[in-house]
Design a protein around this motif. Structure first.
Motif, PDB file in Angstrom:
ATOM      1  N   ALA A  85      14.924 -25.082  18.274  1.00 36.79           N
ATOM      2  CA  ALA A  85      15.909 -24.886  17.209  1.00 36.79           C
ATOM      3  C   ALA A  85      15.430 -25.623  15.985  1.00 36.79           C
ATOM      4  CB  ALA A  85      17.273 -25.417  17.636  1.00 36.79           C
ATOM      5  N   TYR A 674      18.800 -18.545  23.423  1.00 37.69           N
ATOM      6  CA  TYR A 674      19.156 -19.085  22.112  1.00 37.69           C
ATOM      7  C   TYR A 674      19.237 -20.605  22.194  1.00 37.69           C
ATOM      8  CZ  TYR A 674      22.336 -20.414  18.289  1.00 37.69           C
ATOM      9  OH  TYR A 674      22.919 -21.042  17.220  1.00 37.69           O
ATOM     10  N   PRO A 676      20.634 -23.545  20.113  1.00 38.09           N
ATOM     11  CA  PRO A 676      21.390 -24.032  18.957  1.00 38.09           C
ATOM     12  C   PRO A 676      20.998 -25.443  18.548  1.00 38.09           C
ATOM     13  CG  PRO A 676      22.758 -24.076  20.916  1.00 38.09           C
ATOM     14  CD  PRO A 676      21.488 -23.392  21.308  1.00 38.09           C
ATOM     15  N   VAL A 705      23.054 -15.758  14.263  1.00 37.05           N
ATOM     16  CA  VAL A 705      21.969 -16.669  13.898  1.00 37.05           C
ATOM     17  C   VAL A 705      21.423 -16.231  12.540  1.00 37.05           C
ATOM     18  CG1 VAL A 705      19.740 -17.630  14.583  1.00 37.05           C
ATOM     19  CG2 VAL A 705      21.401 -16.950  16.331  1.00 37.05           C
ATOM     20  N   ARG A 709      16.656 -18.675  10.588  1.00 38.44           N
ATOM     21  CA  ARG A 709      16.544 -19.508  11.784  1.00 38.44           C
ATOM     22  C   ARG A 709      16.177 -18.724  13.028  1.00 38.44           C
ATOM     23  NH1 ARG A 709      20.147 -22.338  14.238  1.00 38.44           N
ATOM     24  NH2 ARG A 709      18.460 -23.704  14.908  1.00 38.44           N
ATOM     25  N   VAL A 710      16.094 -17.409  12.915  1.00 39.63           N
ATOM     26  CA  VAL A 710      15.853 -16.589  14.098  1.00 39.63           C
ATOM     27  C   VAL A 710      14.530 -16.956  14.763  1.00 39.63           C
ATOM     28  CG1 VAL A 710      15.343 -14.245  14.880  1.00 39.63           C
ATOM     29  CG2 VAL A 710      17.299 -14.665  13.387  1.00 39.63           C
ATOM     30  N   ALA A 713      14.973 -20.405  16.532  1.00 43.44           N
ATOM     31  CA  ALA A 713      16.062 -20.652  17.472  1.00 43.44           C
ATOM     32  C   ALA A 713      16.221 -19.606  18.553  1.00 43.44           C
ATOM     33  CB  ALA A 713      17.387 -20.774  16.705  1.00 43.44           C
TER      34      ALA A 713
END
Length: 799
Positions: A85, A674, A676, A705, A709-710, A713
């Motif tokens: 992340a 994912y 976070p 998301v 940030r994809v 993360a």
């Protein structure tokens, strides 16, 4: 373990497995199990820690914080410690005191994502911890020289390095904290105040990013680093970077050689290896890399040796510069014989003996000087967290009222075995440790039910949504809503009983499952939040992989013996349970598996391993056991390499959900993992994508998301590392051990990976004898922490 191997083209023997193991590479064989251990930095398949990438294989010596920074140009060298992340700014808003603001705060909080709420709660709790620590010690202001006690510590550092004895006063061990009376905690019937709303920190201003971009361009660094650099350095990033180019090391994934090249381009002839700014920045960077490897601090000789390998001419001066500027802290821990042996120090003869004669004071001072000591250097955030955790644990141990055990007699009378032991221990103590495998979770479940029948506010917290679901099932349909939560949800205030007027959790008993996954910062926030008189039970399997974050809280508490420990006698059932139990004691045994619960699939090279894994997940396991591909997980030692998670997920996506990957490599229906926050993995599925970002369906609801940030993360989730899988289980697991993973295997990794499957375990085996060797000879990699020493001064050892 079954000795039956699957023919190259046969898929009938594949079956489901459950991911519970740590992410370290291992190869199953029909007679042995792999041992957990840290993966070497240069291995194609390396450690599966889901923390930010470690940097520079020569930064910290083996066993003392060694970690490597994943190179952008070499995906095969990427480890599972790669950042899952991106860095998120942690900001929070203060709670309003006026009643009219409560509704607005609640409305704002409802709009927060789970990750934002968690970050905000963590920031608020850190501020609370720091305020409490400030009441006990005068802080060292950044940018000033050390004085008083801190100056004495620096003098002690020089004395220890020079072979002389440091002043006795420096290492004088504080008197144990007296066990304070345990007043009956007052309960507040009033409604719980809402958690203050928090807002995510805004992205750096466009002007700031542009200014940083100009500096990066002048120094020959990629301009794409501008947003990250501006966020990492904060206000005045452009000026700071010009004044000290080595501050670029604060940006994740930047290596020392890259920062050196940037500094040479900016400073020209003024750039030199002995530049004070360089030594200071490298000291902080090495401590950060040590934290990624699990250490909360480094021994001084280890740190100075690592600085020497980075071509720092005067390593001691570099450390002292970092200390003087408040960028690191120094500690001297007086050790007993056990600690001294563990840290490699020898006790010198006591000059006047343990028993003082007429010159009692002098004898005492001489005896104190002769005690072995350990000089440690660490970052402030982990030092504060570890000290706050020790203080909070001592409070939990000491604040339970003596008469609080009386009501428990009615529920302990009807219990038996390990459950009865656990109930009796919890009845009379504020802190209890419980160890055992997955089947032993029935005992904490019985404890939680008993506490609720007594009218106590009792809550169980698990680290993953899957763990929460499985533990709730043990409580039965009559379980109260909110009785089982996740640790992130409890800290963020989105799950659980909420907090009272003093900011403490509104509960009487907290049962924390999967305790080995608790890092020092999360542990400090949880225990600090317990009210006086509350009980805490830490339950988990000590053989699994440790936390992704720094510290080894559960292992340290077990070693400190500061509270009752209850070892479950409930074995994990079936062939998989028998196999995993053997691995836990260093034995890879042959196990009868009449229902093909365990299958070994030998392979010769990585390409074949990928092919066989896809065949098992998509065809063999569904046909033989009726377990769908969505109920099966593939576990491999690392993200990179020819048979890492990237290669396996690409092959599994092509077979199970082919598509162009038009949303940053993802398509609707893709199975994802994912992250976070670093070290935390939430499984889910891609729903769609739009201007807002990638829309996911996760266990706790929909998640969006942001597109920026994809890449950091979100990963595809058919194949995971062991660290991603720990805390969850699946009906079937396929553990992939390619030939290049042998050096990265350890007993904890194998134990964790093999334990992820509930009904079936397939092992794609290409490491030959490296698997049994890892199980028998490679334990968990040591971590340097201060918690045992801190606890010894405040909590007497349990009898």
């Amino acid at each position: 373990m079954s000795t039956e191997s699957v023919p190259p083209e046969s898929t009938e023997n594949a079956g489901p497995a459950t991911p519970d193991a740590a992410e370290e590479p291992g190869t199953p064989d029909d007679t042995a199990t792999a041992q957990p251990g840290p993966a070497p930095a240069d291995s194609a398949s390396t450690s599966d820690d889901d923390t930010p990438p470690a940097h520079d294989t020569q930064g910290v010596s083996e066993g003392e914080g060694e970690a490597t920074l994943a190179a952008d140009a070499d995906p095969a060298a990427e480890t599972e410690e790669e950042t899952e992340a991106g860095t998120e700014a942690e900001t929070g808003t203060e709670a309003g005191t006026e009643a009219g603001k409560a509704d607005d705060a609640a409305e704002a909080a409802a709009q927060l994502s789970e990750a934002q709420a968690e970050l905000a709660a963590q920031k608020l709790e850190r501020e609370r911890i720091e305020r409490r620590r400030a009441e006990k010690a005068e802080p060292i202001a950044s940018g000033t020289k050390l004085s008083g006690k801190a100056a004495d510590l620096l003098a002690a550092v020089r004395a220890v390095e020079g072979g002389a004895k440091p002043p006795a006063t420096v290492f004088a061990e504080p008197a144990p904290a007296p066990r304070r009376p345990a007043p009956e905690p007052a309960r507040r019937p009033q409604p719980v105040s809402p958690v203050p709303a928090a807002v995510a920190a805004p992205a750096p201003a466009a002007e700031a990013v542009e200014g940083v971009r100009r500096v990066l361009a002048e120094g020959g660094a990629p301009e794409t680093l501008a947003p990250q650099t501006a966020a990492a350095l904060g206000e005045g990033a452009e000026e700071l970077l010009r004044e000290d180019p080595w501050q670029l090391l604060r940006v994740p994934a930047v290596r020392p050689e890259q920062a050196d090249g940037f500094a040479r381009a900016l400073l020209g002839p003024q750039c030199a290896p002995d530049d004070e700014r360089r030594g200071r920045a490298l000291t902080v960077w090495l401590l950060e890399q040590a934290a990624l490897a699990g250490h909360t601090a480094l021994e001084l000789p280890t740190l100075t040796a690592a600085l020497g390998r980075q071509a720092v001419p005067d390593a001691e001066a570099a450390v002292q510069s970092a200390l003087a500027e408040g960028e690191a802290l120094v500690f001297q821990d007086a050790l007993d014989s056990v600690d001294a042996a563990r840290s490699g120090q020898s006790e010198g003869p006591a000059e006047n003996g343990a028993n003082g004669t007429t010159d009692g004071d002098e004898s005492g001072e001489d005896g104190e000087e002769s005690r072995p000591v350990r000089v440690l250097v660490g970052l402030e955030r982990y030092a504060l967290a570890e000290e706050s955790l020790a203080d909070a644990l001592a409070r939990v141990v000491n604040s339970l009222a003596k008469e609080a055990s009386a009501p428990w007699e009615s529920v302990t009378a009807g219990a038996s075995g390990s459950t009865a032991e656990l109930l009796r221990a919890v009845a009379g103590h504020g802190l209890v440790l419980h160890t055992g495998g997955d089947a032993s979770r029935a005992e904490p479940a019985a404890l939680l039910s008993a506490a609720r029948t007594l009218g106590l506010r009792a809550v169980a917290a698990c680290h993953t949504p899957d763990g929460r679901q499985r533990f709730a099932a043990l409580l039965g349909e009559g379980a109260a809503e909110g009785a089982v939560v996740t640790v992130p949800g409890l800290l963020a205030g989105t799950e659980g009983p909420g907090r009272d007027a003093d900011g403490a959790f509104a509960l009487d008993l907290l049962v924390l499952l999967d305790a080995p996954q608790l890092d020092v910062e999360s542990a400090a926030m949880l225990v600090e939040s317990l009210p006086d008189g509350a009980r805490l039970v830490l339950s988990g399997d000590p053989a699994v992989l440790w936390s992704a974050g720094p510290g080894r809280v559960f292992a340290d508490l077990l070693a400190a013996r500061a509270c009752p420990q209850v070892a479950s006698r409930t074995p994990d059932p079936g062939p998989i349970g028998e196999l995993v139990s053997g691995v836990g004691i260093g034995e890879l045994n042959q196990v009868d598996a009449p229902g093909k619960e365990i299958v070994i699939v030998p392979v010769r090279e990585a390409g074949e391993a990928v092919h066989r894994t896809v065949q098992l997940v998509a065809d063999s396991v569904p046909r033989a056991f009726g377990i769908t591909p969505e109920e099966t997980v593939a576990i491999t030692p690392g993200h990179g390499g020819a048979a890492g998670t990237r290669a396996l997920n690409a092959a599994l996506k092509e077979r199970l959900n082919p598509g162009p990957g038009r949303f940053g490599g993802f398509d609707p229906g893709d199975r994802i993992a994912y992250s976070p926050a670093p070290g935390r993995t939430v499984p889910g599925r891609v729903v769609t994508a739009d201007a807002e970002g990638l829309h996911l369906s996760c266990a706790d609801g929909p998640v969006v998301v942001p597109r920026e940030r994809v890449e950091q993360a979100v990963r595809h989730g058919w194949a995971l590392t062991a660290h991603q899988a720990v805390g969850s289980r699946w009906p079937a697991a396929v553990v992939v051990l390619p030939g290049d993973a042998g050096q990265a295997l350890s007993r904890p990794w194998v134990y964790t990976a093999f334990g992820r499957g509930e009904r079936h375990l397939s092992v794609v085996h290409g490491v030959e004898q490296a698997l049994p060797k890892a199980v028998a000879e490679v334990p968990a990699k040591p971590r340097t922490t201060r918690l045992p020493v801190l606890l010894r001064t405040q909590v007497p050892a349990a009898e």
